[in-house]
Design a protein around this motif. Structure first.
Motif, short mmCIF file in Angstrom:
data_model
loop_
_atom_site.label_atom_id
_atom_site.label_comp_id
_atom_site.label_asym_id
_atom_site.label_seq_id
_atom_site.Cartn_x
_atom_site.Cartn_y
_atom_site.Cartn_z
N ILE A 219 0.84 -1.20 0.00
CA ILE A 219 0.00 0.00 0.00
C ILE A 219 0.87 1.25 0.00
O ILE A 219 0.61 2.21 -0.74
CB ILE A 219 -0.94 -0.01 1.22
CG1 ILE A 219 -1.86 -1.24 1.19
CG2 ILE A 219 -1.76 1.28 1.26
CD1 ILE A 219 -2.76 -1.33 -0.02
N ALA A 220 1.93 1.25 0.81
CA ALA A 220 2.82 2.41 0.87
C ALA A 220 3.48 2.68 -0.48
O ALA A 220 3.80 3.83 -0.81
CB ALA A 220 3.88 2.20 1.94
N ALA A 221 3.67 1.62 -1.26
CA ALA A 221 4.28 1.77 -2.59
C ALA A 221 3.26 2.10 -3.67
O ALA A 221 3.61 2.16 -4.85
CB ALA A 221 5.02 0.48 -2.95
N GLY A 222 1.99 2.30 -3.27
CA GLY A 222 0.94 2.63 -4.23
C GLY A 222 0.45 1.43 -5.02
O GLY A 222 -0.08 1.59 -6.12
N LYS A 223 0.59 0.22 -4.45
CA LYS A 223 0.22 -1.01 -5.13
C LYS A 223 -0.95 -1.66 -4.41
O LYS A 223 -0.95 -1.79 -3.18
CB LYS A 223 1.41 -1.98 -5.18
CG LYS A 223 2.63 -1.41 -5.90
CD LYS A 223 3.81 -2.37 -5.87
CE LYS A 223 5.01 -1.79 -6.60
NZ LYS A 223 6.15 -2.75 -6.65
N ALA A 239 -13.30 -2.90 9.02
CA ALA A 239 -12.81 -1.63 9.56
C ALA A 239 -11.29 -1.55 9.42
O ALA A 239 -10.75 -0.52 8.98
CB ALA A 239 -13.22 -1.49 11.03
N GLN A 240 -10.61 -2.62 9.77
CA GLN A 240 -9.15 -2.64 9.63
C GLN A 240 -8.75 -2.59 8.15
O GLN A 240 -7.80 -1.90 7.77
CB GLN A 240 -8.55 -3.89 10.28
CG GLN A 240 -7.02 -3.89 10.20
CD GLN A 240 -6.40 -5.23 10.54
OE1 GLN A 240 -7.00 -6.28 10.32
NE2 GLN A 240 -5.19 -5.22 11.10
N ALA A 241 -9.51 -3.32 7.32
CA ALA A 241 -9.20 -3.33 5.89
C ALA A 241 -9.30 -1.94 5.29
O ALA A 241 -8.44 -1.52 4.49
CB ALA A 241 -10.14 -4.29 5.16
N ARG A 242 -10.34 -1.20 5.67
CA ARG A 242 -10.49 0.17 5.15
C ARG A 242 -9.36 1.06 5.66
O ARG A 242 -8.83 1.90 4.91
CB ARG A 242 -11.85 0.73 5.55
CG ARG A 242 -13.01 0.18 4.71
CD ARG A 242 -14.28 0.96 4.97
NE ARG A 242 -14.83 0.68 6.29
CZ ARG A 242 -15.73 -0.28 6.53
NH1 ARG A 242 -16.18 -1.04 5.54
NH2 ARG A 242 -16.19 -0.47 7.75
N GLN A 243 -8.98 0.88 6.92
CA GLN A 243 -7.90 1.68 7.48
C GLN A 243 -6.58 1.43 6.74
O GLN A 243 -5.80 2.35 6.48
CB GLN A 243 -7.73 1.36 8.96
CG GLN A 243 -6.65 2.19 9.65
CD GLN A 243 -6.50 1.82 11.12
OE1 GLN A 243 -6.92 0.74 11.55
NE2 GLN A 243 -5.91 2.70 11.90
N LEU A 244 -6.34 0.16 6.37
CA LEU A 244 -5.11 -0.20 5.67
C LEU A 244 -5.20 0.02 4.16
O LEU A 244 -4.21 -0.15 3.46
CB LEU A 244 -4.78 -1.68 5.95
CG LEU A 244 -4.38 -2.04 7.37
CD1 LEU A 244 -4.25 -3.55 7.53
CD2 LEU A 244 -3.08 -1.35 7.76
N LYS A 245 -6.40 0.37 3.66
CA LYS A 245 -6.65 0.60 2.23
C LYS A 245 -6.55 -0.69 1.42
O LYS A 245 -6.12 -0.68 0.26
CB LYS A 245 -5.71 1.67 1.67
CG LYS A 245 -5.86 3.02 2.35
CD LYS A 245 -4.95 4.05 1.72
CE LYS A 245 -5.08 5.41 2.42
NZ LYS A 245 -4.16 6.42 1.85
N LEU A 246 -6.95 -1.81 2.03
CA LEU A 246 -7.00 -3.08 1.31
C LEU A 246 -8.27 -3.16 0.48
O LEU A 246 -9.29 -2.55 0.81
CB LEU A 246 -6.96 -4.26 2.29
CG LEU A 246 -5.86 -4.28 3.35
CD1 LEU A 246 -5.96 -5.58 4.15
CD2 LEU A 246 -4.49 -4.14 2.72
N SER A 247 -8.21 -3.91 -0.61
CA SER A 247 -9.40 -4.19 -1.43
C SER A 247 -9.98 -5.51 -0.93
O SER A 247 -9.61 -6.58 -1.39
CB SER A 247 -9.00 -4.30 -2.91
OG SER A 247 -8.40 -3.10 -3.35
#
Length: 262
Positions: A219-223, A239-247
């Motif tokens: 995620i930090a690498a924009g991937k 909730a955790q997934a949204r916080q981490l920006k996971l799909s």
């Protein structure tokens, strides 16, 4: 003498022009797709794809779906990922007889599948190249290579972490050589070593095993990180997934059409 000289010059120019025209034109390099964090997706490996889910990314079986299926998804504005097993032999694939028996290890728990000896790079590379050729020729945008963490399992071979890194990088190179983006499937322990080689991640059950933070480098690498849970409810991991920006979404283990997204 100027007449014959001019005539010879004209002939030479004509021959040079014909030679240039007969050369194969260079194929323009294919632009590599880079999925960004947060993209919604559908993961369907059970049978031919159902195109009715309104999401921008589909991950489907490379053997079971045709170029027409991929083209249909493209017409609907989707990007399409080609699922290919690169870590185990499958007795139901059309190229099963191309794999020497010496490559086959222990069963991996899925019916008809046996681990591959990934140390045998010279034998496996052309087999995987042909599979990725199929993905490219059907028009896929990316590849999801499955079972790329054999070294952490009882494969029947003394595989090491170094063996796995070498094999996984080879798989990424094969994909990139064909203009295909490539995802790192699970293999969380080797993310720090493979982040630069892979364009996105695909993960199963990081919430179940309290491992989702290990995917943060992607995620930090924009991937993008395409993530599913099977046993957990969406209320327990979204909730955790949204916080981490996971799909993220919930799926049934058979990976049919049903999905419950975050």
């Amino acid at each position: 003498m100027r007449g014959p000289v001019a005539a010879c010059t004209a002939v030479l120019l004509l021959l040079a022009t014909l030679a240039a025209c007969s050369e194969e034109p260079e194929r323009a390099p294919r632009a590599l797709w880079q999925p960004r964090p947060g993209l919604a997706w559908q993961w369907q490996l059970d049978g031919k794809v159902d195109p009715s889910v309104d999401v921008p990314v589909y991950d489907i079986d490379g053997f079971e779906n045709s170029a027409d299926d991929v083209a249909r998804l493209h017409r609907d504005g989707r990007k399409v990922i080609c699922y290919i097993n690169v870590g185990a032999w499958e007795d139901y694939r059309p190229d099963r007889k191309a794999f020497p028996r010496s490559l086959l290890g222990r069963p991996n728990g899925w019916h008809g599948e046996r681990w591959l000896d990934i140390r045998r790079i010279g034998v496996l590379r052309p087999l995987m190249e042909r599979r990725f050729d199929m993905c490219r020729d059907k028009g896929f945008d990316a590849v999801e290579p499955d079972l790329v963490e054999g070294y952490a399992n009882e494969t029947g071979f003394p595989l090491t972490a170094s063996d796995q890194l070498r094999y996984n990088r080879m798989i990424a190179d094969i994909a990139h050589d064909r203009g295909l983006a490539v995802g790192l499937k699970n293999d969380l322990a080797q993310i720090p070593h493979l982040l630069d080689d892979f364009d996105f991640a695909v993960n199963e059950e990081c919430a179940q095993f309290d491992e989702c933070a290990l995917l943060a480098p992607f995620i930090a690498a924009g991937k993008a990180v395409f993530h599913v849970e099977y046993a957990r409810t969406t209320g327990s991991f979204c909730a955790q997934a949204r916080q981490l920006k996971l799909s993220s979404m919930r799926k049934k283990l058979e990976l049919g059409t049903w999905r419950e997204p975050c």
